[in-house]
Scaffold this motif. Structure first.
Motif, PDB file in Angstrom:
ATOM      1  N   SER A   1     -38.580  14.319  73.172  1.00 51.99           N
ATOM      2  CA  SER A   1     -38.868  13.381  74.261  1.00 51.99           C
ATOM      3  C   SER A   1     -38.298  13.904  75.579  1.00 51.99           C
ATOM      4  O   SER A   1     -38.984  13.895  76.610  1.00 51.99           O
ATOM      5  N   THR A   2     -37.078  14.388  75.535  1.00 49.65           N
ATOM      6  CA  THR A   2     -36.494  15.005  76.729  1.00 49.65           C
ATOM      7  C   THR A   2     -37.253  16.283  77.097  1.00 49.65           C
ATOM      8  O   THR A   2     -37.474  16.558  78.283  1.00 49.65           O
TER       9      THR A   2
ATOM     10  N   ASN B   1     -40.160  15.620  79.300  1.00 50.22           N
ATOM     11  CA  ASN B   1     -39.783  15.430  80.708  1.00 50.22           C
ATOM     12  C   ASN B   1     -39.446  16.754  81.384  1.00 50.22           C
ATOM     13  O   ASN B   1     -39.837  16.998  82.524  1.00 50.22           O
TER      14      ASN B   1
ATOM     15  N   ASN C   1     -37.784   8.250  84.952  1.00 49.35           N
ATOM     16  CA  ASN C   1     -36.761   7.640  84.094  1.00 49.35           C
ATOM     17  C   ASN C   1     -35.584   7.119  84.911  1.00 49.35           C
ATOM     18  O   ASN C   1     -35.066   6.031  84.658  1.00 49.35           O
TER      19      ASN C   1
ATOM     20  N   ASP D   1     -45.160   6.807  72.729  1.00 45.91           N
ATOM     21  CA  ASP D   1     -43.870   6.867  72.035  1.00 45.91           C
ATOM     22  C   ASP D   1     -44.063   6.906  70.519  1.00 45.91           C
ATOM     23  O   ASP D   1     -43.311   7.568  69.806  1.00 45.91           O
TER      24      ASP D   1
ATOM     25  N   THR E   1     -34.065   6.177  79.952  1.00 47.77           N
ATOM     26  CA  THR E   1     -33.381   7.321  79.350  1.00 47.77           C
ATOM     27  C   THR E   1     -33.040   7.043  77.884  1.00 47.77           C
ATOM     28  O   THR E   1     -33.141   7.936  77.029  1.00 47.77           O
TER      29      THR E   1
ATOM     30  N   ASN F   1     -35.771   7.948  75.575  1.00 48.07           N
ATOM     31  CA  ASN F   1     -35.838   9.382  75.296  1.00 48.07           C
ATOM     32  C   ASN F   1     -34.754   9.806  74.308  1.00 48.07           C
ATOM     33  O   ASN F   1     -35.001  10.602  73.395  1.00 48.07           O
TER      34      ASN F   1
ATOM     35  N   ASP G   1     -35.211  11.629  70.757  1.00 50.53           N
ATOM     36  CA  ASP G   1     -34.484  12.898  70.587  1.00 50.53           C
ATOM     37  C   ASP G   1     -33.593  12.865  69.335  1.00 50.53           C
ATOM     38  O   ASP G   1     -33.489  13.865  68.617  1.00 50.53           O
TER      39      ASP G   1
END
Lengths: 273, 273, 273
Positions: free
Chosen positions: A246-247, A250, B250, C27, C247, C250, C254
């Motif tokens: 997910s990071t 970005n 974000n 997601d 955040t 994410n 992660d």
């Protein structure tokens, strides 16, 4: 030359009309903004011709095609052709269902695409009427390797000749061909396949690159592939302990946002065959 | 006073029904949660009246309108009016296509909106029957500047009087007007325009602010605009080397999540004209 | 045993067909990739049977159901049953509207689901024909507490017996039951409820877990719940000053991406009743 391709995107701010899937659409919009383009999404039959008319390019992605959006794809595609706009087809899942395969084939028959971009299984399906698409990912059996690369390039060039479209196949090795020239690109990271929609993002960005470089379409398409792969490399270097897909998503879009012509020119890894 | 506006959102947890586009819908949901509201998305004609009935506000965004969702917008809007719920219209792309312009105009005719929020080109289209919307972004020619601000405010106040709606125009300078009072807001950062959907996010959040401050709607709408712009400023300060528009997205939502009344009160930059 | 469950997902790379809402779909796709599965989204009636046929599992989520996708849910569900594929229902908003309640009930009548996963208000609606769903979140009045847990488990076991489905109720305390065994799970963080779609993500991931552990479905479903909650704990530890719900989203995905069998086994907090 790739340097000029990305600089032209930032200078011209190409407006791109996307008829795309609802899975990755937000990332497609953000990557288009990141590279310097401007995205619009519209998929109703009564809206698409007006919207495509004010844009410079049309990106058709069949990832979540349905009975309402399929006619819109044809209407927008024909309008874009009429206006001489750039058109790109991303045949997501061609080979995975009859509807997807038939829709992609029919789109290619009725709309002239500047670029067709997919994974090797999707492109094989369109080229050969076969190919073993496993869902929305390419099948291992279809993979482009050092052993089959020459043969694959020959087939892609023939398909480009038959369709009049640039053919862009992305995977571990990326191939971007017209009928007589093929960019063999080795940017990117395997971890990119753990992010949904890097292919969709590339299709959106590639449309912007081609719109902004209409006299240089093959190079522009190849530059977009290199930019995406290079963003995957740059983004990966910025990953910290505990970061995951997910990071990473970005970080890749961020890398496109910060990429200038010099960085792309220097980081692009390709040869021409 | 803005302090109380955001505190009321966190205290009352307003339920907001969103009929919105599929491009930015996830960010709209997350920003609504970030500010203390609760989002529901529903767009089928057989579902929207029930859903809007259990909510306090309705946010209609025409960003990816289609023949199925347009009738739902009217049905939900009328139901919300009947129940005295807060209603907001975000006329995304009005001026860019006939369908968008006509749908927005018809919605304004048939539904009473508490707020109409858009960029200057969209609002001009609705006010004047013209305006030069360039896709989903405002056209430079329409831009609110120090030179034309007084004239623009006069027009927005007249449009507010004609519609009975608060008019919120967002851009480099934001204007939030009723028929006799205008908040001129100077929060925000130009980099926010490189993120898809900050306008859509603001519309969702503004609906929650107005629902939680029904006796103070104009101030609540202005407070939401300041909160979004301020979040853009706070988020930008947290950007590191190599970060780009995806991380910025974000950071902005994070800043809303962490914003309390004191921070908003102190950071809001506005005058009243 | 939970160790093997997640390891089997990573080993088998289960393909999951999702008919899901457009709010959280990105997601859902990324969390499926993070856990080792492979997502496909398809919701057109002419596409879903082909797509579900090439998958191992089907995740039906009614979060933004509409007149086009509802028939697709039935068609895909029946096809998946015919092929012996894993099926999961996420009855988002059951109780909040007539359409949602009726669709969920009818799906349960006509399709055999391996798992039904929802919040307590949604599940109560399906069990009892009542329940006080407040939008897409559970109502406080329905909350599972130490006081009502035994009674709730008894009802869930009876509902499991009646439907033949594993029943997974998620909230502050999670319950995953078949007709005679209930996992009571205490992983997770309250801050997870400020992120849109953690429930939808769990449903997608749970489908992958059950597909990869077909001989051990109850444990696999419980393992997925523990994995999600544990990811919420791990992700929270990585939050820095100024980070918020965007955040956090994410960080959770992660954490799934980086979670191995040992970490899950050690971090899972559950008892069996």
């Amino acid at each position: 030359m790739f340097k000029e391709c990305i600089e032209n995107v930032r200078k011209n701010v190409p407006l791109v009309h996307n008829i795309t899937n609802y899975v990755t659409v937000n990332d497609v919009a953000n990557v288009l903004l990141a590279c310097g383009g401007s995205p619009i999404m519209s998929d109703d039959i009564d809206d698409v011709e007006d919207i495509t008319s004010i844009c410079g390019g049309l990106n058709i992605n069949i990832g979540t095609l349905n009975k309402n959006t399929i006619p819109s794809m044809f209407a927008a595609g024909k309008k874009a052709n009429e206006l001489g706009h750039v058109t790109l087809l991303d045949p997501v899942g061609a080979g995975a269902s009859k509807l997807r395969t038939e829709t992609a084939n029919k789109l290619i028959d009725e709309v002239k695409f500047d670029v067709i971009r997919g994974n090797i299984s999707e492109i094989k399906t369109l080229m050969l009427g076969s190919g073993s698409t496993k869902g929305v990912d390419a099948d291992v059996a279809d993979k482009v390797t050092e052993d089959n690369i020459d043969e694959t390039i020959a087939k892609l060039k023939a398909f480009s000749k038959a369709t009049g479209s640039i053919i862009a196949v992305t995977g571990a090795i990326d191939l971007v061909c017209d009928s007589d020239k093929c960019y063999v690109i080795r940017n990117g990271r395997p971890e990119m396949s753990a992010i949904t929609g890097t292919g969709c993002q590339l299709s959106g960005m590639m449309t912007a690159f081609v719109v902004a470089n209409k006299n240089n379409k093959l190079e522009a398409a190849a530059a977009a592939v290199c930019a995406m792969g290079l963003a995957g490399e740059i983004g990966y270097e910025r990953m910290a302990e505990g970061d995951g897909n997910s990071t990473y998503r970005n970080r890749i879009i961020d890398a496109i946002y910060n990429m200038d012509g010099e960085v792309l020119e220097k980081g692009a890894k390709y040869e021409i065959r």
